[in-house]
Scaffold this motif. Structure first.
Motif, PDB file in Angstrom:
ATOM      1  N   HIS A  81       0.815  -1.212   0.000  1.00 51.29           N
ATOM      2  CA  HIS A  81       0.000   0.000   0.000  1.00 51.29           C
ATOM      3  C   HIS A  81       0.856   1.272   0.000  1.00 51.29           C
ATOM      4  CE1 HIS A  81      -3.511  -2.473   0.523  1.00 51.29           C
ATOM      5  NE2 HIS A  81      -3.047  -2.987   1.652  1.00 51.29           N
ATOM      6  N   THR A  82       2.108   1.149  -0.424  1.00 52.51           N
ATOM      7  CA  THR A  82       2.978   2.318  -0.545  1.00 52.51           C
ATOM      8  C   THR A  82       2.456   3.240  -1.632  1.00 52.51           C
ATOM      9  OG1 THR A  82       4.943   1.150   0.240  1.00 52.51           O
ATOM     10  CG2 THR A  82       5.310   3.094  -1.134  1.00 52.51           C
ATOM     11  N   ILE A  83       2.486   4.541  -1.357  1.00 56.15           N
ATOM     12  CA  ILE A  83       1.984   5.553  -2.290  1.00 56.15           C
ATOM     13  C   ILE A  83       3.042   6.639  -2.451  1.00 56.15           C
ATOM     14  CG2 ILE A  83       0.235   7.368  -2.619  1.00 56.15           C
ATOM     15  CD1 ILE A  83      -1.715   5.534  -1.095  1.00 56.15           C
ATOM     16  N   TYR A  84       3.172   7.143  -3.673  1.00 56.32           N
ATOM     17  CA  TYR A  84       4.062   8.261  -3.978  1.00 56.32           C
ATOM     18  C   TYR A  84       3.195   9.506  -4.179  1.00 56.32           C
ATOM     19  CZ  TYR A  84       8.029   5.097  -4.805  1.00 56.32           C
ATOM     20  OH  TYR A  84       9.050   4.175  -4.670  1.00 56.32           O
ATOM     21  N   PRO A 106      -2.692  -5.882  14.932  1.00 53.80           N
ATOM     22  CA  PRO A 106      -3.759  -6.295  14.012  1.00 53.80           C
ATOM     23  C   PRO A 106      -4.909  -5.281  13.980  1.00 53.80           C
ATOM     24  CG  PRO A 106      -2.984  -8.174  15.264  1.00 53.80           C
ATOM     25  CD  PRO A 106      -2.310  -6.973  15.847  1.00 53.80           C
ATOM     26  N   GLY A 107      -5.221  -4.785  12.785  1.00 51.93           N
ATOM     27  CA  GLY A 107      -6.309  -3.829  12.624  1.00 51.93           C
ATOM     28  C   GLY A 107      -5.980  -2.406  13.032  1.00 51.93           C
ATOM     29  N   ASP A 108      -4.716  -2.118  13.304  1.00 60.62           N
ATOM     30  CA  ASP A 108      -4.336  -0.793  13.794  1.00 60.62           C
ATOM     31  C   ASP A 108      -3.046  -0.358  13.096  1.00 60.62           C
ATOM     32  OD1 ASP A 108      -4.035   1.558  15.234  1.00 60.62           O
ATOM     33  OD2 ASP A 108      -3.167   0.536  16.989  1.00 60.62           O
ATOM     34  N   ALA A 109      -3.113   0.749  12.357  1.00 62.51           N
ATOM     35  CA  ALA A 109      -1.948   1.206  11.600  1.00 62.51           C
ATOM     36  C   ALA A 109      -1.846   2.726  11.652  1.00 62.51           C
ATOM     37  CB  ALA A 109      -2.018   0.726  10.154  1.00 62.51           C
ATOM     38  N   LEU A 170      -8.192   5.853   2.452  1.00 58.02           N
ATOM     39  CA  LEU A 170      -7.115   4.870   2.423  1.00 58.02           C
ATOM     40  C   LEU A 170      -7.388   3.730   3.402  1.00 58.02           C
ATOM     41  CD1 LEU A 170      -4.333   3.993   1.420  1.00 58.02           C
ATOM     42  CD2 LEU A 170      -3.317   5.395   3.222  1.00 58.02           C
ATOM     43  N   ALA A 171      -7.907   4.074   4.582  1.00 50.87           N
ATOM     44  CA  ALA A 171      -8.221   3.037   5.567  1.00 50.87           C
ATOM     45  C   ALA A 171      -9.255   2.065   5.017  1.00 50.87           C
ATOM     46  CB  ALA A 171      -8.713   3.682   6.859  1.00 50.87           C
ATOM     47  N   ARG A 172     -10.245   2.596   4.295  1.00 52.38           N
ATOM     48  CA  ARG A 172     -11.249   1.705   3.697  1.00 52.38           C
ATOM     49  C   ARG A 172     -10.618   0.821   2.631  1.00 52.38           C
ATOM     50  NH1 ARG A 172     -14.366   6.517   4.084  1.00 52.38           N
ATOM     51  NH2 ARG A 172     -13.944   6.989   1.898  1.00 52.38           N
ATOM     52  N   ASP A 173      -9.693   1.390   1.853  1.00 50.74           N
ATOM     53  CA  ASP A 173      -9.065   0.620   0.778  1.00 50.74           C
ATOM     54  C   ASP A 173      -8.226  -0.530   1.317  1.00 50.74           C
ATOM     55  OD1 ASP A 173     -10.206   2.292  -1.071  1.00 50.74           O
ATOM     56  OD2 ASP A 173      -8.406   3.534  -1.353  1.00 50.74           O
ATOM     57  N   GLY A 175      -8.408  -1.809   4.414  1.00 53.65           N
ATOM     58  CA  GLY A 175      -9.122  -2.613   5.386  1.00 53.65           C
ATOM     59  C   GLY A 175      -8.511  -2.605   6.774  1.00 53.65           C
ATOM     60  N   VAL A 176      -7.762  -1.545   7.083  1.00 57.26           N
ATOM     61  CA  VAL A 176      -7.130  -1.405   8.396  1.00 57.26           C
ATOM     62  C   VAL A 176      -7.350   0.017   8.894  1.00 57.26           C
ATOM     63  CG1 VAL A 176      -4.973  -1.519   9.707  1.00 57.26           C
ATOM     64  CG2 VAL A 176      -5.354  -3.103   7.809  1.00 57.26           C
ATOM     65  N   ALA A 177      -7.741   0.169  10.139  1.00 52.67           N
ATOM     66  CA  ALA A 177      -7.955   1.502  10.696  1.00 52.67           C
ATOM     67  C   ALA A 177      -6.631   2.256  10.793  1.00 52.67           C
ATOM     68  CB  ALA A 177      -8.584   1.394  12.090  1.00 52.67           C
ATOM     69  N   LEU A 178      -6.667   3.542  10.443  1.00 48.27           N
ATOM     70  CA  LEU A 178      -5.488   4.396  10.502  1.00 48.27           C
ATOM     71  C   LEU A 178      -5.662   5.454  11.582  1.00 48.27           C
ATOM     72  CD1 LEU A 178      -4.831   4.951   6.687  1.00 48.27           C
ATOM     73  CD2 LEU A 178      -3.305   3.761   8.267  1.00 48.27           C
ATOM     74  N   ARG A 179      -4.598   5.740  12.321  1.00 45.84           N
ATOM     75  CA  ARG A 179      -4.659   6.814  13.308  1.00 45.84           C
ATOM     76  C   ARG A 179      -4.886   8.148  12.577  1.00 45.84           C
ATOM     77  NH1 ARG A 179      -2.489   5.044  18.381  1.00 45.84           N
ATOM     78  NH2 ARG A 179      -2.629   2.761  18.326  1.00 45.84           N
ATOM     79  N   PRO A 180      -5.559   9.118  13.227  1.00 45.25           N
ATOM     80  CA  PRO A 180      -5.912  10.383  12.551  1.00 45.25           C
ATOM     81  C   PRO A 180      -4.743  11.368  12.496  1.00 45.25           C
ATOM     82  CG  PRO A 180      -6.699  10.433  14.793  1.00 45.25           C
ATOM     83  CD  PRO A 180      -6.100   9.060  14.595  1.00 45.25           C
ATOM     84  N   LEU A 181      -3.608  10.891  12.008  1.00 44.23           N
ATOM     85  CA  LEU A 181      -2.387  11.692  11.947  1.00 44.23           C
ATOM     86  C   LEU A 181      -1.416  10.966  11.033  1.00 44.23           C
ATOM     87  CD1 LEU A 181      -0.477   9.754  13.897  1.00 44.23           C
ATOM     88  CD2 LEU A 181      -1.588  11.025  15.712  1.00 44.23           C
ATOM     89  N   SER A 182      -0.223  11.498  10.920  1.00 46.85           N
ATOM     90  CA  SER A 182       0.843  10.779  10.241  1.00 46.85           C
ATOM     91  C   SER A 182       2.095  10.890  11.092  1.00 46.85           C
ATOM     92  CB  SER A 182       1.088  11.335   8.835  1.00 46.85           C
ATOM     93  OG  SER A 182       1.699  12.613   8.911  1.00 46.85           O
TER      94      SER A 182
END
Length: 243
Positions: A81-84, A106-109, A170-173, A175-182
């Motif tokens: 799922h790497t994106i440029y 698991p389920g947390d990224a 992206l989280a929907r794509d 299938g893993v929840a993403l924290r609301p930050l980077s």
């Protein structure tokens, strides 16, 4: 239109212009004050001890309070799922931000901004290969807002090269929840000439001198309009009037 009505119209236009340019000058001063406050907050947070991984925010309000704090993380790259992210600059050069989700559990990224690579001047689609090791790894990063959105002239694609990125989509794509930050990955040691990813992350613009310059220009224009009105509508007619 009578001369009296013309004078009233010119006076109204002058007053409106003076008020507008003065307001714009004050707005620029306000922007400068906001950036000074932001720079102060950045410096204060950068000096704090690193966050513990378990403290990484799960909601937007908490995330905003953690921006620019350092944090160590352990996880596994979701390399597929790497994106440029296109049209990102570093030191004035066009290129890409390479971003990859890091699976914390698991389920947390969390989305990691791994670094910047230059764009091929001849072929935009020819990407610099970035090594993404498998298995668990540890990294040090800085909590940051999600990558800023740039002006887009059309709908965002779903390929490896994108202009902007929406965390929820992206989280929907994936299938893993993403924290609301980077998290902006930081170099663990000195950079080397052979290092592919560059990580001289720019902090939010705090060039307050630019705003002070714009404010001066607006105030100068306001004074000029007022001066011209006083000269041409008040002083000059009296000097030219027959005695």
């Amino acid at each position: 239109m009578t001369p009296r009505a013309t004078r009233w119209l010119i006076g109204l236009a002058a007053v409106t212009s003076v008020l507008l340019t003065t307001r714009l000058g004050l707005w620029q001063l306000g922007r400068a004050a906001q950036k000074i406050a932001l720079q102060t907050a950045i410096e204060q947070r950068a000096s704090l001890p690193p966050l513990a991984p378990l403290e990484l925010a799960r909601d937007k309000a908490t995330a905003a309070a953690q921006h620019y704090r350092r944090i160590p993380l352990t996880g596994r790259w979701l390399a597929q799922h790497t994106i440029y992210l296109d049209n990102r600059q570093m030191d004035g050069r066009p290129g890409f931000y390479v971003v990859t989700p890091l699976l914390l559990a698991p389920g947390d990224a969390v989305l990691v901004q791994r670094g910047w690579v230059p764009r091929d001047a001849q072929d935009r689609a020819r990407l610099v290969a970035v090594d993404t090791p498998a298995g668990e790894l540890a990294l040090t990063g800085r909590v940051a807002p999600p990558p800023s959105a740039l002006l887009s002239l059309g709908p965002e694609g779903q390929g490896i090269i994108r202009q902007n990125l929406d965390l929820d989509a992206l989280a929907r794509d994936i299938g893993v929840a993403l924290r609301p930050l980077s998290v902006q990955q930081l170099d663990d040691g000195p950079s080397t000439p052979t290092q592919v990813l560059r990580r001289g992350w720019p902090l939010p613009a705090v060039d307050v001198g630019k705003h002070h310059g714009y404010a001066f220009q607006w105030f100068a224009l306001s004074a000029l309009i007022a001066g011209l009105y006083v000269w041409f509508q008040l002083i000059r007619p009296r000097r030219l009037a027959p005695r």
